[in-house]
Design an enzyme around this catalytic site. Structure first.
Site, PDB file in Angstrom:
ATOM      1  N   ARG A  27       0.825  -1.215   0.000  1.00  0.00           N
ATOM      2  CA  ARG A  27       0.000   0.000   0.000  1.00  0.00           C
ATOM      3  C   ARG A  27       0.850   1.253   0.000  1.00  0.00           C
ATOM      4  NH1 ARG A  27      -4.933  -0.907   3.459  1.00  0.00           N
ATOM      5  NH2 ARG A  27      -4.706   1.312   3.762  1.00  0.00           N
ATOM      6  N   ASN A 100      -5.763   5.203  11.127  1.00  0.00           N
ATOM      7  CA  ASN A 100      -5.769   5.335   9.680  1.00  0.00           C
ATOM      8  C   ASN A 100      -6.907   6.301   9.373  1.00  0.00           C
ATOM      9  OD1 ASN A 100      -5.665   5.058   6.971  1.00  0.00           O
ATOM     10  ND2 ASN A 100      -6.385   2.940   6.904  1.00  0.00           N
ATOM     11  N   GLY A 101      -6.588   7.420   8.709  1.00  0.00           N
ATOM     12  CA  GLY A 101      -7.637   8.390   8.370  1.00  0.00           C
ATOM     13  C   GLY A 101      -7.195   9.795   8.723  1.00  0.00           C
ATOM     14  N   LYS A 486      -4.278   7.292 -21.016  1.00  0.00           N
ATOM     15  CA  LYS A 486      -4.678   6.079 -20.306  1.00  0.00           C
ATOM     16  C   LYS A 486      -4.723   4.895 -21.261  1.00  0.00           C
ATOM     17  CE  LYS A 486      -4.143   6.818 -16.736  1.00  0.00           C
ATOM     18  NZ  LYS A 486      -3.553   8.096 -16.787  1.00  0.00           N
ATOM     19  N   GLU A 489      -1.156   3.907 -22.691  1.00  0.00           N
ATOM     20  CA  GLU A 489      -0.107   3.430 -21.762  1.00  0.00           C
ATOM     21  C   GLU A 489      -0.433   2.068 -21.165  1.00  0.00           C
ATOM     22  OE1 GLU A 489       0.736   5.599 -18.181  1.00  0.00           O
ATOM     23  OE2 GLU A 489      -1.314   6.267 -17.959  1.00  0.00           O
TER      24      GLU A 489
HETATM   25  C1  AGP Z   1       0.191   8.627 -15.718  1.00  0.00           C
HETATM   26  O1  AGP Z   1      -0.765   7.608 -15.963  1.00  0.00           O
HETATM   27  C2  AGP Z   1       1.588   8.219 -16.046  1.00  0.00           C
HETATM   28  N1  AGP Z   1       1.951   7.093 -15.271  1.00  0.00           N
HETATM   29  C3  AGP Z   1       2.598   9.353 -16.034  1.00  0.00           C
HETATM   30  O2  AGP Z   1       2.250  10.178 -17.110  1.00  0.00           O
HETATM   31  C4  AGP Z   1       2.668  10.241 -14.767  1.00  0.00           C
HETATM   32  O3  AGP Z   1       1.477  10.992 -14.651  1.00  0.00           O
HETATM   33  C5  AGP Z   1       3.847  11.203 -14.922  1.00  0.00           C
HETATM   34  O4  AGP Z   1       5.031  10.449 -14.984  1.00  0.00           O
HETATM   35  C6  AGP Z   1       3.950  12.225 -13.788  1.00  0.00           C
HETATM   36  O5  AGP Z   1       4.177  11.565 -12.582  1.00  0.00           O
HETATM   37  P1  AGP Z   1       4.028  12.406 -11.220  1.00  0.00           P
HETATM   38  O6  AGP Z   1       2.611  12.853 -11.143  1.00  0.00           O
HETATM   39  O7  AGP Z   1       4.391  11.441 -10.132  1.00  0.00           O
HETATM   40  O8  AGP Z   1       4.964  13.579 -11.301  1.00  0.00           O
END
Ligand code: AGP
Length: 609
Positions: A27, A100-101, A486, A489
């Site tokens: 987590r 937790n919270g 989304k 990737e």
């Molecule tokens: C998002 O789905 C990606 N994994 C990637 O674009 C990510 O948002 C980007 O690397 C920025 O990461 P950060 O928010 O931890 O800076």
């Protein structure tokens, strides 16, 4: 989200608790600790960093017990440190608590405890307040002291309590944060998550809101808010350990998509006071500072950059300050126009993205005021900012960012509202209506998430596509970029997002028979324009998935597939329109057999150039 494990029984509490905490490592956490009842006292050990650091300080043979509680901390209030790690004691350690919270009124409670009871706090946490409350209310009945303490607390919490006054029990409470109790042979458990207990028990009580649980070696009793004992059916866990970490979801990404209503509630919590006014903790900007800003730069990478695009809409509309949004890898090398009249906002889930950090340093060097919106407390971006505004999304495990994105959007709206009201550029009616709209989002999202099956059916039509186009106008264009990221990737489908008005300037040359176009049309004032764009691509053979508000007129006739989102104000529609795109990407990737939580070539935090 923090991890809680408690044990009472005939076995070795230390080993069982440490092992349970390790099951919760997935987590994400920044520190851990344990409290054990040994020779009439509660012994507490806690360490920053990995659980191995904690193990290194509890090697003594006698450091064992029949009773204890343990914790892995994901910092929300108070940076990661040994002193801020849980468990927290009440000063003489006759009481120890794990939590937790978020205790929303902890500041007032700290002040009250210091003023009325002379309490000297050792940590910066909200949790320590709980230990002191129980300590001052203890009058021979631990359960009564816990009830009295939680009556003073506001917020979301799951807590576990042990006391040297009554070493024959653990008391635990649940309010809006997960808590389970495990039924063992000659032992009983509490935990924030089922995976922590699976090696020992499969008979679980799922604790419900406002319930108090009292565990002894041979018994578990559950009481409601009126202190009446309640009967609870035993839940028999059939999951294996791996799926239990995901709460029964097949992937962390899907779990985190479904966590978004809760994550948004957490991020909003404590930021709207009793009168519904926006209070931004961690932001020290004054009215003078805000009035001095002539420009805002929002700089980030990937999904965080897409959140910045929505931030531009919000800040320009509500705070009336011009905003430029840039990807960090470009900003840092373009010698940008930044000075002491610039507010630089860095957005980063991890707070460790090197390009974003480098851009932040460049902006600081040029005199900008730096505000960061970050999910990881105490991360590099947070530490190097003048002001930090945390998304309280909890750990985001999947590489593809979902709940971090939507909570980043919430932070953008809150910052825009705060700045607009502070500089007087935002009337009360608009201010209050946006707050009402934001507050209504979690419930609307819960309803929208029930459409997952409908979206999975559309994914079955689309998952063999070679390419998919996303189009939208205004905020819908910004969300289109996120939806496209989304999809590409996690499913590796070649996906492309373009502002719908730009189609005719080149991209429409790619539209041919059967091309799939996902068209977002949630902005009422741009709806007719979007219908025209849909007709444009349909005329060239495209198949269109439309995303629009319930009650829209005319899109159903045009689109080959439709997903509607609950009605809401245009300005907050991105918080909902992105969710069907997240679910669609997820189900397409699942049908394509992709490694959804760990896509090829990608890392959760890009700490390199
Ligand atoms: C998002 O789905 C990606 N994994 C990637 O674009 C990510 O948002 C980007 O690397 C920025 O990461 P950060 O928010 O931890 O800076």
């Amino acid at each position: 989200m923090c991890g809680i494990v408690g044990y009472i029984g005939d076995g070795h509490a230390k080993d069982i608790i440490i092992e349970g905490l390790k099951k919760l490592e997935y987590r994400g956490y920044d520190s851990s600790g344990i409290a054990l009842y040994i020779d009439g006292k509660i012994q507490v050990r806690k360490q920053m960093g990995r659980i191995a650091n904690l193990e290194a300080v509890i090697t003594e043979k006698e450091f064992d017990s029949h009773l204890g509680i343990g914790h892995t901390r994901w910092a929300t209030h108070g940076a990661p440190s040994d002193v801020n790690a849980h468990p927290h004691g009440n000063g003489d350690e006759t009481v120890a608590v794990v939590h937790n919270g978020i205790i929303e009124n902890y500041v007032e409670l700290r002040e009250w405890l210091s003023r009325e009871h002379g309490v000297k706090f050792r940590s910066e946490t909200d949790t320590e307040v709980i230990a002191h409350l129980i300590g001052i209310y203890y009058d021979g009945d631990l359960v009564d002291a816990v009830y009295r303490a939680v009556e003073k607390m506001k917020g979301a919490y799951a807590i576990g309590v042990v006391s040297s006054h009554e070493p024959d029990k653990i008391v635990a409470v649940r309010k809006d944060s997960p808590l389970v109790a495990g039924l063992g042979e000659g032992c009983n458990f509490i935990a924030s998550d089922i995976p922590a207990l699976l090696r020992h028990v499969r008979k679980i009580y799922l604790i419900e809101n406002n319930e108090v649980v009292v565990l002894t070696t041979g018994d578990i009793k559950i009481f409601n808010q009126d202190r009446k004992e309640v009967h609870r059916e035993v839940f028999h866990v059939t999951w294996d350990a791996a799926s239990a970490e995901k709460d029964g979801f097949d992937h962390f990404m899907l779990k985190e998509i479904h966590e978004q209503p809760k994550a948004i509630e957490e991020t909003l919590s404590r930021r709207l006071d009793a009168d519904g006014l926006v209070k931004l903790d961690g932001i020290r900007m004054t009215k003078e500072d805000i009035e001095s800003f002539q420009k805002v730069y929002i700089v980030a990478c990937g999904t965080a950059y897409h959140a910045g695009l929505i931030g531009k809409h919000a800040i320009e509309k509500l705070a009336k300050i011009p905003v430029e949004v840039d990807v960090a890898s470009e900003f840092r090398y373009r010698d940008p126009f930044v000075d002491d009249k610039t507010l630089f906002i860095a957005i980063s889930q991890s707070g460790e993205t090197l390009d974003t950090l480098a851009a932040l340093r460049e902006a600081k060097r040029k005199g900008a005021r730096v505000l960061s919106v970050v999910n990881v407390v105490g991360s590099s971006v947070a530490r190097e900012s003048d002001d930090v505004f945390y998304t309280w999304a909890g750990p985001e495990i999947a590489v593809a960012s979902t709940k971090a994105y939507t909570t980043q959007l919430v932070c953008m709206y809150l910052i825009a509202l705060f700045m607009g009201r502070t500089k007087g550029s935002l009337d009360v009616e608009t201010y209050q209506s946006v707050i009402r709209e934001l507050s209504a989002i979690p419930e609307k999202l819960r309803g929208l998430l029930t459409k997952e099956e409908e979206i999975d059916a559309i994914a079955k039509d689309l998952y063999r596509c070679e390419s998919v186009f996303f189009i939208g106008r205004g905020p819908d264009a910004s969300v289109s970029f996120e939806g496209s990221l989304k999809l590409k990737e996690i499913s590796y489908i070649n996906s492309f997002a373009v502002a719908a008005g730009e189609l005719k300037h080149g991209t429409i040359a790619l539209i041919e028979q059967g091309t799939v176009v996902i068209a977002l049309a949630t902005q009422e004032r741009l709806f007719d324009k979007m219908l025209s764009n849909i007709q444009e691509v349909k005329a060239r053979g495209a198949r269109v998935l439309g995303i629009a508000k319930e009650g829209n007129v005319g899109m159903e006739q045009q689109a080959d597939w439709m997903i509607t989102i609950p009605d809401c104000h245009d300005d907050v529609a991105p918080l909902m329109s992105v969710v069907p795109l997240q679910l669609l990407a997820y189900h397409i990737a699942k049908l394509r057999g992709c490694d959804i939580d760990k896509p090829k070539n990608l890392a959760k935090s890009v700490t390199v150039e």
